[in-house]
Motif scaffolding. Structure first.
Motif, short mmCIF file in Angstrom:
data_model
loop_
_atom_site.label_atom_id
_atom_site.label_comp_id
_atom_site.label_asym_id
_atom_site.label_seq_id
_atom_site.Cartn_x
_atom_site.Cartn_y
_atom_site.Cartn_z
N SER A 1 0.83 -1.21 0.00
CA SER A 1 0.00 0.00 0.00
C SER A 1 0.86 1.26 0.00
O SER A 1 0.56 2.22 -0.70
N THR B 1 -12.44 -1.62 -2.16
CA THR B 1 -11.50 -2.71 -1.98
C THR B 1 -12.16 -3.89 -1.27
O THR B 1 -11.99 -5.06 -1.66
N SER C 1 -7.73 -2.20 2.85
CA SER C 1 -6.91 -3.18 2.13
C SER C 1 -6.61 -4.40 3.01
O SER C 1 -6.68 -5.54 2.54
N LYS D 1 -5.29 -5.05 -5.50
CA LYS D 1 -4.60 -3.87 -6.02
C LYS D 1 -5.05 -3.55 -7.44
O LYS D 1 -5.22 -2.38 -7.81
#
Length: 300
Positions: A36, A137, A63, A102
Motif C-alpha cells: 500500500s 477494496t 486493504s 490492487k
C-alpha cells in the motif's frame, strides 16, 4: 494433552493446519501494508505515525480487511491433502488475492471514479476518498472470496474462474457507480458525485460505501445456485453475470423500500446530499448492507 484434545475436539493435525494458515496470513497482511505504501509512493510509517493521515489509515485498513476476507476463502484446513498443499494453496491464493485487490483499486480509480485522483486525495488527507477507496477494496474482496469458495483445487480452470469472477465484480461496481452518479446529478442540479467526494463529503462517501458493499454481496449470491465445473465454466461465468445484475437490481429495490420505511419522514437528499448528515448516511449504509446480507442468506 490427550484429555485436552478430547475435551476441546481439537487434534494435532488441526493445530498444525491452524499454525500454517495463521503464519501465512500474518505475513501476507504485513506485506499489504508495504504494498500500500509503495503503490501510493509514500512511507506507510510516516503517513500513519508522523503525518497522522487518517485517510491513508482508512484506505490501508480497507486493504488489510479485504485481504483478510480473501484469505478466509483460501483456507481448507483438514480438508487439504497435506500440510504442504495447504501452505501452497493459502500462499498462492493469498498472493493472487493481494494482486487482484490492487488491480481492482486501479480499475476503480481509472474507470469507476475516472475523474478523481484517489492517490493524491488520500495523500492530501481526504477522509471521504479514503472511505470510498476502502469500501471498493472490501467489495472486490467479498466477490473474490465467494469465487474461491466456489471453485475446487488449484489449476488453470480455477484461476480462470477467479479472474472471471473478478472481472464480473469490477463490471458491477462500475455499473453501480454510474447509476449512483446519475441519481446524484438528478437530485442535485447536475452536480458531480466525484467532485463531491473530492470536496470531502464524508456522508456521501459513507452512503456510497454501503451501496458498493451491498452490490458485492448481491454478486456473491450466484455461487449458491451455480455448480462449479471446468466443463461448463464459461456458461457459469455468463450465468454469474446475468444473475449478478438481477440480484443487484433486487437489492436496490428492496433497499429503497426499506429506507423509505425505516427513515420515514426524513428527506435523505436534504440530509445527506446537502447537509452532509453522517448519522443518516450511516443508517443508509447499514440498511443497504443488511438487506443484501439477508437476501443472500435466504438464497443460501
Amino acid at each position: 494433552m490427550n484429555t485436552l484434545f478430547e475435551i476441546t475436539g481439537l487434534n494435532l493435525d488441526l493445530l498444525i493446519f491452524l499454525a500454517i494458515d495463521i503464519s501465512i496470513a500474518i505475513i501476507l497482511l504485513g506485506a499489504m501494508r508495504f504494498v500500500s505504501g509503495v503503490s501510493a509512493k509514500v512511507s506507510s510509517t510516516d503517513e500513519l505515525a508522523k503525518e497522522d493521515n487518517f485517510a491513508f489509515g482508512i484506505s490501508l485498513a480497507g486493504s488489510v480487511t479485504a485481504l483478510g476476507i480473501v484469505l478466509t476463502g483460501a483456507i481448507t484446513g483438514e480438508n487439504a491433502e497435506s500440510y504442504l498443499m495447504e501452505a501452497v494453496g493459502m500462499f498462492t491464493y493469498g498472493i493472487l488475492g493481494l494482486v487482484l485487490i490492487k488491480l481492482g483499486r486501479v480499475i476503480h480509480d481509472r474507470v469507476a471514479l475516472n475523474k478523481l485522483n484517489k492517490a493524491e486525495q488520500i495523500k492530501a488527507k481526504n477522509i471521504s476518498v479514503g472511505l470510498v477507496d476502502a469500501a471498493s477494496t472490501i467489495a472486490t474482496a467479498i466477490v473474490i472470496r465467494a469465487v474461491l469458495l466456489w471453485v475446487h483445487g488449484i489449476d488453470i480452470s480455477t484461476f480462470t474462474a477467479i479472474i472471471c469472477g473478478f472481472i464480473v465484480s469490477q463490471a458491477m461496481l462500475v455499473l453501480v457507480t454510474r447509476i449512483r452518479e446519475y441519481q446524484y446529478a438528478k437530485n442535485n442540479q447536475n452536480d458531480s458525485l466525484q467532485e463531491a467526494f473530492e470536496n470531502g463529503q464524508v456522508a456521501l462517501a459513507i452512503r456510497y460505501s454501503g451501496q458498493v458493499i451491498s452490490t458485492a454481496l448481491a454478486v456473491t449470491a450466484a455461487s449458491y445456485f451455480l455448480s462449479y465445473s471446468p466443463d461448463t465454466l464459461w456458461f457459469n461465468i455468463f450465468a454469474w453475470l446475468v444473475f449478478s445484475i438481477v440480484m443487484t437490481l433486487l437489492v436496490s429495490i428492496l433497499t429503497a423500500i426499506a429506507k423509505r420505511i425505516i427513515l420515514w419522514g426524513i428527506n435523505l437528499v436534504e440530509e445527506v446530499d446537502h447537509q452532509s448528515n453522517i448519522g443518516v448516511a450511516s443508517v443508509e449504509m447499514a440498511i443497504s448492507i443488511s438487506i443484501a446480507l439477508i437476501l443472500t442468506a435466504l438464497m443460501a
